[in-house]
Design a protein around this motif. Sequence first.
Motif, PDB file in Angstrom:
ATOM      1  N   GLY A 284      75.172 120.222  93.708  1.00  0.00           N
ATOM      2  CA  GLY A 284      74.783 120.501  95.089  1.00  0.00           C
ATOM      3  C   GLY A 284      75.874 120.135  96.084  1.00  0.00           C
ATOM      4  O   GLY A 284      76.120 120.850  97.064  1.00  0.00           O
ATOM      5  N   THR A 285      76.553 119.009  95.831  1.00  0.00           N
ATOM      6  CA  THR A 285      77.648 118.585  96.712  1.00  0.00           C
ATOM      7  C   THR A 285      78.806 119.581  96.666  1.00  0.00           C
ATOM      8  O   THR A 285      79.346 119.975  97.713  1.00  0.00           O
ATOM      9  N   LEU A 286      79.189 119.994  95.470  1.00  0.00           N
ATOM     10  CA  LEU A 286      80.278 120.970  95.333  1.00  0.00           C
ATOM     11  C   LEU A 286      79.915 122.314  95.965  1.00  0.00           C
ATOM     12  O   LEU A 286      80.727 122.917  96.672  1.00  0.00           O
TER      13      LEU A 286
ATOM     14  N   LEU B 100      66.673 111.355  83.383  1.00  0.00           N
ATOM     15  CA  LEU B 100      66.583 111.432  84.844  1.00  0.00           C
ATOM     16  C   LEU B 100      67.936 111.134  85.489  1.00  0.00           C
ATOM     17  O   LEU B 100      68.362 111.832  86.411  1.00  0.00           O
ATOM     18  N   GLN B 101      68.639 110.126  85.000  1.00  0.00           N
ATOM     19  CA  GLN B 101      69.936 109.776  85.559  1.00  0.00           C
ATOM     20  C   GLN B 101      70.963 110.891  85.354  1.00  0.00           C
ATOM     21  O   GLN B 101      71.673 111.269  86.297  1.00  0.00           O
ATOM     22  N   VAL B 102      71.045 111.419  84.142  1.00  0.00           N
ATOM     23  CA  VAL B 102      72.040 112.459  83.851  1.00  0.00           C
ATOM     24  C   VAL B 102      71.720 113.740  84.611  1.00  0.00           C
ATOM     25  O   VAL B 102      72.609 114.339  85.234  1.00  0.00           O
ATOM     26  N   ASN B 103      70.463 114.158  84.572  1.00  0.00           N
ATOM     27  CA  ASN B 103      70.092 115.380  85.297  1.00  0.00           C
ATOM     28  C   ASN B 103      70.251 115.193  86.802  1.00  0.00           C
ATOM     29  O   ASN B 103      70.703 116.106  87.503  1.00  0.00           O
ATOM     30  N   GLY B 104      69.885 114.023  87.313  1.00  0.00           N
ATOM     31  CA  GLY B 104      70.028 113.743  88.738  1.00  0.00           C
ATOM     32  C   GLY B 104      71.485 113.783  89.172  1.00  0.00           C
ATOM     33  O   GLY B 104      71.832 114.383  90.192  1.00  0.00           O
ATOM     34  N   ALA B 105      72.354 113.140  88.401  1.00  0.00           N
ATOM     35  CA  ALA B 105      73.779 113.128  88.729  1.00  0.00           C
ATOM     36  C   ALA B 105      74.372 114.540  88.663  1.00  0.00           C
ATOM     37  O   ALA B 105      75.165 114.927  89.529  1.00  0.00           O
ATOM     38  N   THR B 106      73.962 115.299  87.657  1.00  0.00           N
ATOM     39  CA  THR B 106      74.457 116.673  87.521  1.00  0.00           C
ATOM     40  C   THR B 106      74.036 117.523  88.712  1.00  0.00           C
ATOM     41  O   THR B 106      74.858 118.256  89.292  1.00  0.00           O
TER      42      THR B 106
ATOM     43  N   VAL C 195      70.200 119.769  98.128  1.00  0.00           N
ATOM     44  CA  VAL C 195      69.949 119.415  96.719  1.00  0.00           C
ATOM     45  C   VAL C 195      70.275 117.949  96.447  1.00  0.00           C
ATOM     46  O   VAL C 195      69.423 117.218  95.921  1.00  0.00           O
ATOM     47  N   PRO C 196      71.480 117.445  96.775  1.00  0.00           N
ATOM     48  CA  PRO C 196      71.716 116.018  96.532  1.00  0.00           C
ATOM     49  C   PRO C 196      70.788 115.116  97.349  1.00  0.00           C
ATOM     50  O   PRO C 196      70.425 114.028  96.893  1.00  0.00           O
TER      51      PRO C 196
ATOM     52  N   PHE D 287      64.279 111.539  95.004  1.00  0.00           N
ATOM     53  CA  PHE D 287      63.564 111.349  93.742  1.00  0.00           C
ATOM     54  C   PHE D 287      64.021 110.074  93.032  1.00  0.00           C
ATOM     55  O   PHE D 287      63.196 109.317  92.503  1.00  0.00           O
ATOM     56  N   LEU D 288      65.334 109.837  93.002  1.00  0.00           N
ATOM     57  CA  LEU D 288      65.830 108.641  92.330  1.00  0.00           C
ATOM     58  C   LEU D 288      65.381 107.372  93.050  1.00  0.00           C
ATOM     59  O   LEU D 288      65.037 106.382  92.402  1.00  0.00           O
TER      60      LEU D 288
END
Length: 153
Positions: free
Chosen positions: A72-74, A61-67, A86-87, A93-94
């Motif tokens: 989304g930010t970029l 969840l952490q890795v997929n969330g950060a990705t 998206v972010p 969710f987090l």
Amino acid sequence: MMRNPEQEVEGRARESSTEGVNQHADQSIRKSISRYRLKGSDAISERIRELDQEWSIERTLQVNGATLALTGTLLGAFVNKRWLVVPGLVATFLLQHGMQGWCPPVTVMRALGIRWRREIEEERSSLKVIRGDFKEVTSSSTPAEVLQTIRKT
């Protein structure tokens, strides 16, 4: 006895999973214990190394969330501001997972067979007991001796 916050989150998370999914995870641990109980120390050590590499729901969840948040930010900065949703969604969710121990992606991850960190640790500890890692620990062992034994396994 009070549970720590991590246990509370994992308890609520397990409660949010279906009984069938939880039973499947528990059965998987019992099968592993049964299978390795009859094998030698080398086979158990190899399985423990595999468990050390297994990704838990939390890590996934952490890795997929950060990705997703970074992507989304970029995209929001360089393609279209609408991507910034998206972010925002990932952060929601987090936050939900941190507060309730569950969020919608967890259901998918459980269905894919990804386990909670506690379930992985239960299998690892059970295999260490079978391998005989804790023979030197007795009821008269000091807390320092118990902790030292746990840390060296």
